[in-house]
Design a protein around this motif. Structure first.
Motif, PDB file in Angstrom:
ATOM      1  N   THR A 121      -6.120   0.275  -7.236  1.00 39.79           N
ATOM      2  CA  THR A 121      -4.931  -0.136  -6.497  1.00 39.79           C
ATOM      3  C   THR A 121      -5.272  -0.159  -5.012  1.00 39.79           C
ATOM      4  O   THR A 121      -6.013   0.709  -4.539  1.00 39.79           O
ATOM      5  CB  THR A 121      -3.721   0.797  -6.743  1.00 39.79           C
ATOM      6  N   PRO A 122      -4.764  -1.144  -4.279  1.00 38.17           N
ATOM      7  CA  PRO A 122      -5.083  -1.201  -2.853  1.00 38.17           C
ATOM      8  C   PRO A 122      -4.374  -0.148  -2.003  1.00 38.17           C
ATOM      9  O   PRO A 122      -4.624  -0.041  -0.820  1.00 38.17           O
ATOM     10  CB  PRO A 122      -4.654  -2.612  -2.438  1.00 38.17           C
ATOM     11  N   SER A 123      -3.510   0.636  -2.612  1.00 36.16           N
ATOM     12  CA  SER A 123      -2.833   1.704  -1.875  1.00 36.16           C
ATOM     13  C   SER A 123      -2.501   2.841  -2.820  1.00 36.16           C
ATOM     14  O   SER A 123      -1.994   2.606  -3.921  1.00 36.16           O
ATOM     15  CB  SER A 123      -1.539   1.192  -1.242  1.00 36.16           C
ATOM     16  N   VAL A 124      -2.769   4.054  -2.372  1.00 36.74           N
ATOM     17  CA  VAL A 124      -2.319   5.234  -3.115  1.00 36.74           C
ATOM     18  C   VAL A 124      -1.220   5.934  -2.326  1.00 36.74           C
ATOM     19  O   VAL A 124      -0.087   6.031  -2.777  1.00 36.74           O
ATOM     20  CB  VAL A 124      -3.477   6.205  -3.434  1.00 36.74           C
ATOM     21  N   ALA A 125      -1.529   6.407  -1.126  1.00 33.26           N
ATOM     22  CA  ALA A 125      -0.570   7.217  -0.370  1.00 33.26           C
ATOM     23  C   ALA A 125       0.745   6.481  -0.108  1.00 33.26           C
ATOM     24  O   ALA A 125       1.822   6.965  -0.470  1.00 33.26           O
ATOM     25  CB  ALA A 125      -1.195   7.700   0.936  1.00 33.26           C
ATOM     26  N   GLU A 126       0.669   5.307   0.513  1.00 33.41           N
ATOM     27  CA  GLU A 126       1.895   4.576   0.838  1.00 33.41           C
ATOM     28  C   GLU A 126       2.631   4.126  -0.420  1.00 33.41           C
ATOM     29  O   GLU A 126       3.851   4.311  -0.550  1.00 33.41           O
ATOM     30  CB  GLU A 126       1.575   3.360   1.708  1.00 33.41           C
ATOM     31  N   ALA A 127       1.897   3.536  -1.360  1.00 31.97           N
ATOM     32  CA  ALA A 127       2.535   3.014  -2.569  1.00 31.97           C
ATOM     33  C   ALA A 127       3.156   4.127  -3.405  1.00 31.97           C
ATOM     34  O   ALA A 127       4.265   3.973  -3.922  1.00 31.97           O
ATOM     35  CB  ALA A 127       1.518   2.238  -3.406  1.00 31.97           C
ATOM     36  N   ALA A 128       2.474   5.264  -3.522  1.00 35.14           N
ATOM     37  CA  ALA A 128       3.020   6.376  -4.312  1.00 35.14           C
ATOM     38  C   ALA A 128       4.266   6.958  -3.653  1.00 35.14           C
ATOM     39  O   ALA A 128       5.244   7.285  -4.326  1.00 35.14           O
ATOM     40  CB  ALA A 128       1.958   7.454  -4.520  1.00 35.14           C
ATOM     41  N   ALA A 129       4.243   7.088  -2.319  1.00 35.24           N
ATOM     42  CA  ALA A 129       5.422   7.604  -1.611  1.00 35.24           C
ATOM     43  C   ALA A 129       6.614   6.680  -1.824  1.00 35.24           C
ATOM     44  O   ALA A 129       7.726   7.136  -2.118  1.00 35.24           O
ATOM     45  CB  ALA A 129       5.121   7.762  -0.124  1.00 35.24           C
ATOM     46  N   LEU A 130       6.393   5.382  -1.696  1.00 35.71           N
ATOM     47  CA  LEU A 130       7.482   4.419  -1.886  1.00 35.71           C
ATOM     48  C   LEU A 130       7.953   4.385  -3.339  1.00 35.71           C
ATOM     49  O   LEU A 130       9.155   4.320  -3.603  1.00 35.71           O
ATOM     50  CB  LEU A 130       7.044   3.035  -1.416  1.00 35.71           C
ATOM     51  N   ALA A 131       7.020   4.438  -4.283  1.00 40.92           N
ATOM     52  CA  ALA A 131       7.402   4.416  -5.700  1.00 40.92           C
ATOM     53  C   ALA A 131       8.221   5.656  -6.067  1.00 40.92           C
ATOM     54  O   ALA A 131       9.199   5.562  -6.811  1.00 40.92           O
ATOM     55  CB  ALA A 131       6.154   4.327  -6.580  1.00 40.92           C
ATOM     56  N   ALA A 132       7.835   6.803  -5.537  1.00 39.07           N
ATOM     57  CA  ALA A 132       8.522   8.049  -5.876  1.00 39.07           C
ATOM     58  C   ALA A 132       9.902   8.150  -5.238  1.00 39.07           C
ATOM     59  O   ALA A 132      10.731   8.946  -5.682  1.00 39.07           O
ATOM     60  CB  ALA A 132       7.670   9.246  -5.461  1.00 39.07           C
ATOM     61  N   THR A 133      10.156   7.341  -4.212  1.00 36.42           N
ATOM     62  CA  THR A 133      11.478   7.336  -3.571  1.00 36.42           C
ATOM     63  C   THR A 133      12.291   6.120  -4.003  1.00 36.42           C
ATOM     64  O   THR A 133      13.293   5.802  -3.374  1.00 36.42           O
ATOM     65  CB  THR A 133      11.348   7.349  -2.027  1.00 36.42           C
ATOM     66  N   ASP A 134      11.839   5.461  -5.057  1.00 33.34           N
ATOM     67  CA  ASP A 134      12.538   4.294  -5.602  1.00 33.34           C
ATOM     68  C   ASP A 134      12.748   3.224  -4.530  1.00 33.34           C
ATOM     69  O   ASP A 134      13.847   2.709  -4.357  1.00 33.34           O
ATOM     70  CB  ASP A 134      13.866   4.717  -6.228  1.00 33.34           C
ATOM     71  N   GLY A 135      11.662   2.942  -3.805  1.00 35.33           N
ATOM     72  CA  GLY A 135      11.742   1.908  -2.783  1.00 35.33           C
ATOM     73  C   GLY A 135      12.372   2.381  -1.499  1.00 35.33           C
ATOM     74  O   GLY A 135      12.978   1.598  -0.774  1.00 35.33           O
ATOM     75  N   GLY A 136      12.214   3.660  -1.191  1.00 36.59           N
ATOM     76  CA  GLY A 136      12.781   4.217   0.040  1.00 36.59           C
ATOM     77  C   GLY A 136      12.119   3.641   1.282  1.00 36.59           C
ATOM     78  O   GLY A 136      11.393   2.653   1.228  1.00 36.59           O
ATOM     79  N   GLU A 137      12.354   4.293   2.387  1.00 34.79           N
ATOM     80  CA  GLU A 137      11.845   3.835   3.683  1.00 34.79           C
ATOM     81  C   GLU A 137      10.562   4.577   4.043  1.00 34.79           C
ATOM     82  O   GLU A 137      10.530   5.818   4.022  1.00 34.79           O
ATOM     83  CB  GLU A 137      12.909   4.089   4.748  1.00 34.79           C
ATOM     84  N   LEU A 138       9.535   3.852   4.406  1.00 37.33           N
ATOM     85  CA  LEU A 138       8.282   4.454   4.835  1.00 37.33           C
ATOM     86  C   LEU A 138       8.465   4.958   6.269  1.00 37.33           C
ATOM     87  O   LEU A 138       8.675   4.175   7.191  1.00 37.33           O
ATOM     88  CB  LEU A 138       7.147   3.436   4.755  1.00 37.33           C
ATOM     89  N   LEU A 139       8.421   6.275   6.442  1.00 29.26           N
ATOM     90  CA  LEU A 139       8.597   6.871   7.765  1.00 29.26           C
ATOM     91  C   LEU A 139       7.284   6.984   8.526  1.00 29.26           C
ATOM     92  O   LEU A 139       7.247   6.806   9.740  1.00 29.26           O
ATOM     93  CB  LEU A 139       9.215   8.274   7.642  1.00 29.26           C
ATOM     94  N   VAL A 140       6.226   7.343   7.805  1.00 30.54           N
ATOM     95  CA  VAL A 140       4.896   7.451   8.398  1.00 30.54           C
ATOM     96  C   VAL A 140       3.938   6.711   7.483  1.00 30.54           C
ATOM     97  O   VAL A 140       3.791   7.077   6.318  1.00 30.54           O
ATOM     98  CB  VAL A 140       4.447   8.928   8.547  1.00 30.54           C
ATOM     99  N   PRO A 141       3.305   5.649   7.988  1.00 31.72           N
ATOM    100  CA  PRO A 141       2.326   4.948   7.158  1.00 31.72           C
ATOM    101  C   PRO A 141       1.082   5.806   6.939  1.00 31.72           C
ATOM    102  O   PRO A 141       0.959   6.897   7.507  1.00 31.72           O
ATOM    103  CB  PRO A 141       2.005   3.694   7.966  1.00 31.72           C
ATOM    104  N   LYS A 142       0.188   5.311   6.167  1.00 33.35           N
ATOM    105  CA  LYS A 142      -1.018   6.048   5.790  1.00 33.35           C
ATOM    106  C   LYS A 142      -1.735   6.632   6.996  1.00 33.35           C
ATOM    107  O   LYS A 142      -2.025   5.934   7.960  1.00 33.35           O
ATOM    108  CB  LYS A 142      -1.956   5.128   5.027  1.00 33.35           C
ATOM    109  N   ARG A 143      -2.021   7.917   6.896  1.00 32.91           N
ATOM    110  CA  ARG A 143      -2.851   8.620   7.867  1.00 32.91           C
ATOM    111  C   ARG A 143      -4.011   9.215   7.086  1.00 32.91           C
ATOM    112  O   ARG A 143      -3.857   9.614   5.931  1.00 32.91           O
ATOM    113  CB  ARG A 143      -2.083   9.734   8.570  1.00 32.91           C
TER     114      ARG A 143
END
Length: 151
Positions: A88-110
């Motif tokens: 997958t081209p993203s783990v951190a950002e995609a997993a955070a968004l998936a776990a919040t049911d499409g919530g708002e990304l507050l801090v992108p990948k660091r």
């Protein structure tokens, strides 16, 4: 504000490294650790000891998603390294968004810095799409609701 921290990690990452990165991204978001409801990652990392220990120390579950589900999530920082490593081209950002049911990304990948050959980790913070039941909010001029109660 309730949040999920999405975490990607190299094999053998230490819980202390994950927790240090988590502290950094949560500080950046202005969110206390007590507001974290889960750590989220890709299924391939479900048994990673450092991630499991970090979640246990925070008192939250480690939730994981299939790589194909994460690949379907639109993210601002896709990575060819992540795609090659776990599909997958993203783990951190995609997993955070998936776990919040499409919530708002507050801090992108660091990304944590490499240290003495230690495994690297990535983290991103997303806010749950809906506020916690009973949380009052203040309506902004743009029509959004900002939570006013602590988590």
């Amino acid at each position: 504000m309730r949040v999920v921290v999405g975490v990607g990690a190299g094999r053998g990452v230490a819980a202390a490294d994950v927790l240090a990165l988590l502290g950094s991204v949560l500080d950046e978001a202005g969110v206390p650790r007590s507001c974290v409801t889960a750590l989220a990652s890709v299924d391939a990392k479900a048994g990673e000891p450092g991630l499991l220990e970090a979640a246990a120390r925070l008192g939250v579950p480690l939730v994981t998603f299939d790589a194909s589900a994460l690949a379907a999530v639109d993210v601002p920082s896709p990575s060819s390294a992540s795609l090659a490593a776990v599909g997958t081209p993203s783990v951190a950002e995609a997993a955070a968004l998936a776990a919040t049911d499409g919530g708002e990304l507050l801090v992108p990948k660091r990304t944590s810095g490499p240290g003495d050959g230690a495994a690297r980790a990535t983290a991103a913070v997303a806010r749950h799409r809906t506020p916690e039941p009973g949380v009052r909010g203040a309506h902004g001029m743009d029509g959004t609701t900002q939570e006013t109660a602590p988590c």
